[in-house]
Design a protein around this motif. Structure first.
Motif, PDB file in Angstrom:
ATOM      1  N   GLU A   1      -3.160   0.197  -3.491  1.00  0.00           N
ATOM      2  CA  GLU A   1      -4.078  -0.068  -2.233  1.00  0.00           C
ATOM      3  C   GLU A   1      -4.138  -1.677  -1.826  1.00  0.00           C
ATOM      4  O   GLU A   1      -4.063  -1.983  -0.740  1.00  0.00           O
ATOM      5  N   GLU A   2      -3.767  -2.506  -2.772  1.00  0.00           N
ATOM      6  CA  GLU A   2      -3.552  -4.005  -2.360  1.00  0.00           C
ATOM      7  C   GLU A   2      -3.067  -4.562  -3.674  1.00  0.00           C
ATOM      8  O   GLU A   2      -3.563  -5.341  -4.538  1.00  0.00           O
TER       9      GLU A   2
ATOM     10  N   LYS B   1       0.814  -1.324  -0.131  1.00  0.00           N
ATOM     11  CA  LYS B   1       0.059  -0.163  -0.059  1.00  0.00           C
ATOM     12  C   LYS B   1       0.850   1.017  -0.014  1.00  0.00           C
ATOM     13  O   LYS B   1       1.910   1.464   0.451  1.00  0.00           O
TER      14      LYS B   1
ATOM     15  N   ARG C   1       0.071   5.617  -0.052  1.00  0.00           N
ATOM     16  CA  ARG C   1      -0.855   6.924  -0.433  1.00  0.00           C
ATOM     17  C   ARG C   1       0.167   8.033  -0.386  1.00  0.00           C
ATOM     18  O   ARG C   1       0.976   8.185   0.392  1.00  0.00           O
TER      19      ARG C   1
ATOM     20  N   HIS D   1      -4.502   7.277  -2.819  1.00  0.00           N
ATOM     21  CA  HIS D   1      -4.245   6.013  -2.432  1.00  0.00           C
ATOM     22  C   HIS D   1      -3.605   5.376  -3.840  1.00  0.00           C
ATOM     23  O   HIS D   1      -4.306   4.538  -4.461  1.00  0.00           O
TER      24      HIS D   1
ATOM     25  N   LYS E   1      -6.470   0.321 -10.580  1.00  0.00           N
ATOM     26  CA  LYS E   1      -6.878   1.463  -9.626  1.00  0.00           C
ATOM     27  C   LYS E   1      -6.238   0.920  -8.266  1.00  0.00           C
ATOM     28  O   LYS E   1      -6.816   1.249  -7.212  1.00  0.00           O
ATOM     29  N   GLY E   2      -4.949   0.565  -8.476  1.00  0.00           N
ATOM     30  CA  GLY E   2      -3.807   0.093  -7.067  1.00  0.00           C
ATOM     31  C   GLY E   2      -4.116  -1.117  -6.604  1.00  0.00           C
ATOM     32  O   GLY E   2      -3.787  -1.247  -5.693  1.00  0.00           O
ATOM     33  N   ILE E   3      -5.114  -1.909  -7.312  1.00  0.00           N
ATOM     34  CA  ILE E   3      -5.341  -3.063  -6.843  1.00  0.00           C
ATOM     35  C   ILE E   3      -5.005  -4.065  -7.758  1.00  0.00           C
ATOM     36  O   ILE E   3      -5.252  -4.273  -8.897  1.00  0.00           O
TER      37      ILE E   3
ATOM     38  N   ARG F   1      -9.972   6.580  -5.464  1.00  0.00           N
ATOM     39  CA  ARG F   1      -8.605   6.470  -4.511  1.00  0.00           C
ATOM     40  C   ARG F   1      -8.372   7.969  -3.831  1.00  0.00           C
ATOM     41  O   ARG F   1      -7.403   7.905  -3.201  1.00  0.00           O
TER      42      ARG F   1
END
Length: 261
Positions: A37-38, A8, A10, A34, A226-228, A27
């Motif tokens: 995120e994961e 993670k 941010r 963020h 999207k960060g995942i 996000r």
């Protein structure tokens, strides 16, 4: 072996950005963006992993954390079992990293740039010369070794950057869009060099928007949206889950239809 788990990161939004109250990206919340995120992925010995995702998905942020240029807010990054978040100095010796923003010293020649970084990693004397000469030959750099970096073409600079990134024989190589902006001949040289790393048992992670490069090089694929992480598995599994043997379509299907895992 590289293993990333629960990563993670941010970044605080600027005051001006907060005033805009943009709702275009989920996000952006709680005064932060963020970016990651994961994210979960792994790449074993002798494997090449292609890191895919739309622009702004969090790929470069992930790779910068892997390189120790950024510190994660949470999660673990293991290289050969070593936690590089806790031991960043160990990581910098073990990882060869090339990003799109990696710069060369303009007033130094291509040769001087690579030799300078070799010395920073402790190489000297005959060992330094042998390692640099081998890279210069493999990356077809002989014709521009004595040119200042500020006068090199895009392809020449990228070859020099790659030599700089791997001059210390790293255990892991991380390349952020290594063929962007290169001509066909230089791209082929880079692809062949990645194959050499694979043959030598070196794990390679590289981000790309070119799915043909994934088909040519990759054992594994990881997709970030999207960060995942929405996919992490073998190339065959990528085609199966993406419901297409055509990689571009499989990628689009994963982004539009797959549940995040």
């Amino acid at each position: 072996m590289i293993a990333i788990s629960g990563l993670k990161k941010r970044f605080a939004l600027t005051r001006e950005h907060k005033k805009k109250k943009s709702q275009t990206d989920p996000r952006e919340r709680d005064g932060f963006f963020h970016s990651v995120e994961e994210v979960n992925l792994h790449c074993g010995e002798g494997e090449v992993l292609g890191l895919l995702g739309p622009n702004g998905a969090g790929k470069t942020t992930t790779l910068r954390m892997l390189s120790t240029a950024l510190t994660p807010d949470d999660g673990t990054i293991l290289v050969d079992g070593q936690d590089i978040v806790k031991k960043p100095v160990v990581a910098r010796k073990a990882i060869g990293f090339l990003s799109g923003s990696t710069g060369l010293y303009g007033r130094l020649t291509a040769k001087e740039n690579v030799e300078y970084f070799a010395r920073l990693h402790g190489l000297k004397g005959k060992a330094l010369k042998a390692r640099c000469d081998a890279l210069f030959q493999r990356l077809e750099m002989e014709t521009f070794l004595d040119k200042r970096a500020e006068h090199l073409s895009t392809g020449m600079k990228q070859k020099t950057n790659i030599a700089r990134a791997v001059v210390h024989n790293p255990k892991v190589v991380v390349l952020d869009e290594p063929t962007t902006g290169l001509d066909i001949m230089t791209t082929q040289t880079v692809i062949s060099f990645i194959r050499d790393l694979k043959s030598a048992g070196t794990p390679v992670i590289f981000s790309t928007h070119h799915l043909d490069e994934v088909a040519l090089l990759c054992d594994r694929v990881s997709v970030i949206d999207k960060g995942i992480t929405c996919f992490d598995g073998s190339l065959a599994e990528f085609k199966t889950k993406g419901q297409s043997h055509e990689l571009n379509q499989a990628f689009l299907n994963l982004l539009t239809g797959a549940a995040h895992v």
